[in-house]
Design a protein around this motif. Structure first.
Motif, PDB file in Angstrom:
ATOM      1  N   PHE A  15     -45.808  85.676 -34.196  1.00 35.56           N
ATOM      2  CA  PHE A  15     -46.741  85.502 -35.313  1.00 35.56           C
ATOM      3  C   PHE A  15     -48.168  85.536 -34.781  1.00 35.56           C
ATOM      4  N   VAL A  72     -51.809  84.338 -35.156  1.00 37.18           N
ATOM      5  CA  VAL A  72     -52.464  83.161 -35.743  1.00 37.18           C
ATOM      6  C   VAL A  72     -53.887  83.065 -35.194  1.00 37.18           C
ATOM      7  N   ALA A 112     -48.488  84.628 -41.832  1.00 35.37           N
ATOM      8  CA  ALA A 112     -47.454  84.120 -40.928  1.00 35.37           C
ATOM      9  C   ALA A 112     -46.502  83.173 -41.655  1.00 35.37           C
ATOM     10  N   LYS A 134     -51.163  84.795 -30.326  1.00 35.54           N
ATOM     11  CA  LYS A 134     -49.804  84.993 -30.809  1.00 35.54           C
ATOM     12  C   LYS A 134     -48.936  83.792 -30.426  1.00 35.54           C
ATOM     13  N   LEU A 152     -46.444  77.592 -34.681  1.00 34.48           N
ATOM     14  CA  LEU A 152     -47.136  78.072 -35.876  1.00 34.48           C
ATOM     15  C   LEU A 152     -47.661  76.897 -36.699  1.00 34.48           C
TER      16      LEU A 152
END
Lengths: 516, 183
Positions: B66, B68, B100, B149, B156
């Protein structure tokens, strides 16, 4: 020169201020270290004082501790390279060494990895977010004021001057009654003042405060408490209901007390002001007829009065002793019996008197004296005037004599009341022997008997139990010499006590005056 | 000539009707949302999601990478940026986080976690509207050095929380509109 002086003065002032700041900073650092030592279990213990700094420290025993150069403090932000911080050592309490590192530029809202090495060996490892480890300075300028209402105080303060954090701070306000441990703690969020409610009126409170971040975006430890501030609340007003009830109850109690007092006023008056007893009822006519003259009243009521005032006088007045004649006595050389108070000792005195008594049993001079006395009494005329005065013959009663009884002083000799008022009476008062009263002394063993003898009456001997006394007047004192017409051996079982008689009234033996 | 006047009046009436209808559809100016308790509420919900994830085995089966935003704030650097730069950074970061979280929600098997993730995503959209109320111009997301990432749901969510607590809050707190309205 002036400029130089000013420059030197300025530098000196700056140095002083800097030194003061450094000292204060050191004290603050020590305070925070002491705080964290108790609340943070992990090492190194880290705290942020602002949004740009971080201080981490750990302690080691002096035995295992090394120099600061042996230690390495490595810190690494997420997705960044590692950096190293210089370690400083300070002595700590309890023989320990404090090692610390201070970062002057930090990043918040990102994980930070910290590693501590000693001689290449990892001793401490920790990951933390700096924004969650704030340890702020206590609030300043804490002010406590009274409000217009009772039981309230208003506290206000200045939050720590930290940008971006002011709306994330929470406070704990502690207020206790001064001198006690009874108090409360109140939490305040995002505000720099609070009104304390429910306080005791008229009490002095001690208020203090501390600060911490609220834990939403920022977090940390509670700061140290501020110095306490004292303030008293407003005194309580009297509740009108309580005042009225108190007045009503007081009024009721007062009325009840008055009722009780009035109902028992006679009893209370008698207790407080007792009535002086008036013996007027016992002495009829004393005040109404004779105006309080007791002598006159006695004179008029002597015939009917059963009460003899003999007991009014506890002491007999001394009566002068008239010397009937001075006779030279050719007496055998027998010493007079010693006086009691001149005897060196009780036993010796008794023995001496006993011996004298033995000698006197058969002495002829007693008979001679008796004859002399009889002759004197048979003489007419002048004897009347002699005898009409306060003459008194002291006789010794033979009662209660025993050799075992100790000598006692004669405490009192009483005379009949007639003896007190015998002056001016004539011989025409030809009554029989009136005043032959036998009075007892305090000891009860010796008694004195006094009587008035009138003319034409011989003076018969009183009997075997009586002893007569010859009085020898030396001009200073008069000595009584006991004699007895009876058998001395009867008396010899006991002790004859001689008393020195003085023609004076002892000061403490005054007759008791009547007073109405 | 008699036919021209009725034609113009008809057009005028139609024009007035169209203008009136357009006036009803144009939104009125939005009042700025300066109360940070809204953001605090979103932060609390994000933390609840992170706490719930600890009870989920193996990251609740979420896999993938993801993109971010970076969350670190160096105040010395942050204060050198003006409000628009800060706003661009915050808006792009919120956009990345929204994307995400949307991708995570589709792959979650746990219903509870799915609900929480959906809530967090909705909160991010709400923050966009809050930024809009502050008259901070929306800009399209940019791919630059301010991103990184992550390969797990926990990372996350951690980024999500730190971003909201840091840059988003700093931006909202220092919004010029809110500085003017506060005493």
């Amino acid at each position: 020169m002036t400029n130089d002086h000013l420059k030197k003065l300025l530098v000196y002032c700056m140095l002083c201020c800097t030194q003061k700041i450094i000292v204060q900073g050191a004290q603050t650092f020590q305070t925070k270290v002491a705080l964290l030592r108790h609340v943070e279990p992990n090492n190194p213990k880290c705290f942020a004082e602002g949004i740009r700094d971080l201080t981490c420290f750990w302690e080691e025993d002096e035995e295992r501790a090394g120099s600061a150069k042996q230690y390495s403090f490595i810190y690494t932000y997420q997705n960044e390279n590692s950096s190293e911080c210089n370690v400083t050592a300070l002595p700590a309490a309890g023989g320990r060494i404090l090692y610390f590192c201070r970062l002057s530029q930090t990043q918040l809202f990102v994980p930070l990895d910290i590693q501590v090495f000693r001689d290449g060996l990892l001793i401490h490892n920790r990951r933390l977010h700096i924004e969650l480890f704030f340890l702020l300075d206590p609030p300043v300028n804490l002010t406590v004021k009274r409000t217009e209402k009772q039981g309230q105080l208003k506290a206000s303060w200045m939050p720590p001057p930290l940008k971006y954090l002011d709306d994330s701070m929470m406070y704990e306000v502690s207020y206790v009654i001064a001198g006690t441990q009874m108090g409360q703690v109140e939490e305040v969020r995002a505000s720099s003042e609070v009104i304390l409610l429910g306080l005791q009126p008229g009490a002095k409170y001690s208020v203090r405060i501390r600060v911490k971040l609220d834990g939403v975006s920022y977090n940390g430890y509670w700061s140290a408490w501020t110095d306490p501030v004292l303030m008293a609340t407003l005194p309580g007003d009297l509740d009108p209901l309580i005042v009225s009830l108190t007045l009503i109850i007081s009024l009721i109690l007062t009325l009840l007390s008055l009722t009780v007092l009035l109902s028992h006023r006679r009893f209370l008056l008698n207790k407080i002001w007792p009535v002086i007893p008036n013996p007027e009822s016992k002495f009829q006519g004393l005040f109404t007829v004779y105006g309080g003259d007791f002598e006159e009243w006695l004179g008029y009521s002597a015939g009917g009065l059963c009460l003899r005032p003999a007991y009014f006088y506890s002491e007999e007045l001394p009566a002068p002793l008239e010397v009937l004649s001075e006779v030279s006595l050719d007496l055998p050389s027998s010493p007079l019996p010693p006086k009691a108070k001149q005897a060196p000792g009780e036993d010796e005195k008794l023995k001496r008197i006993d011996s004298l008594m033995e000698r006197w049993r058969e002495t002829p001079h007693e008979h001679w004296l008796m004859d002399q006395l009889r002759v004197l009494h048979q003489l007419p005329g002048p004897q009347c005037s002699q005898l009409e005065s306060q003459d008194a013959y002291v006789t010794l009663n033979a009662q209660n004599h025993s050799g075992e009884e100790p000598l006692d002083d004669i405490l009192e000799e009483t005379l009949p009341l007639q003896a007190l008022f015998a002056s001016g009476r004539t011989c025409s008062e030809s009554h029989s022997d009136l005043g032959s009263l036998q009075q007892s002394s305090g000891s009860g063993r010796l008694s004195t008997q006094s009587s008035f003898e009138y003319p034409n009456h011989t003076w018969p001997p009183k009997g075997p139990g009586y002893t007569y006394m010859a009085v020898a007047d030396s001009g200073v004192s008069m000595d009584y010499s006991p004699m007895s017409s009876s058998r001395i051996d009867y008396m010899g079982k006991g002790v004859i006590y001689t008393n020195e008689y003085r023609n004076e009234i002892p000061a403490h033996r005054q007759p008791i005056p009547f007073a109405f | 000539m008699s036919l021209t006047a009725p034609r113009y009046s008809g057009l005028l009436v139609v024009l007035l009707m169209v203008l009136q209808w357009a006036g009803q559809g144009i939104p009125s100016p939005v009042r700025p949302i300066c109360d940070l308790r809204v953001l605090d509420h979103f932060i609390m919900e994000a933390r609840d999601t992170e706490t719930a994830l600890r009870g989920c085995k193996a990251g609740c089966g979420v896999t993938g990478t993801f993109v971010v935003p970076l969350t670190n704030v160096d105040f010395l650097v942050w204060e050198t940026k003006d409000i628009w730069e800060q706003a661009v950074e915050v808006q792009s970061g919120l956009s990345l986080l929204g994307q995400a979280l949307g991708a995570v929600g589709e792959s979650l098997s746990n219903a509870v976690m799915q609900s929480l993730i959906t809530n967090n995503k909705s909160n991010i959209r709400s923050l966009g509207q809050v930024l809009h109320s502050l008259h901070i111009k929306r800009t399209p997301p940019q791919v630059d050095a301010t991103i990184m990432k992550v390969s797990s749901l926990s990372e996350l969510l951690s980024v999500h929380i730190n971003f909201l607590r840091g840059k988003v809050r700093l931006l909202l707190k220092n919004a010029p509109v809110c500085q003017q309205s506060s005493p």
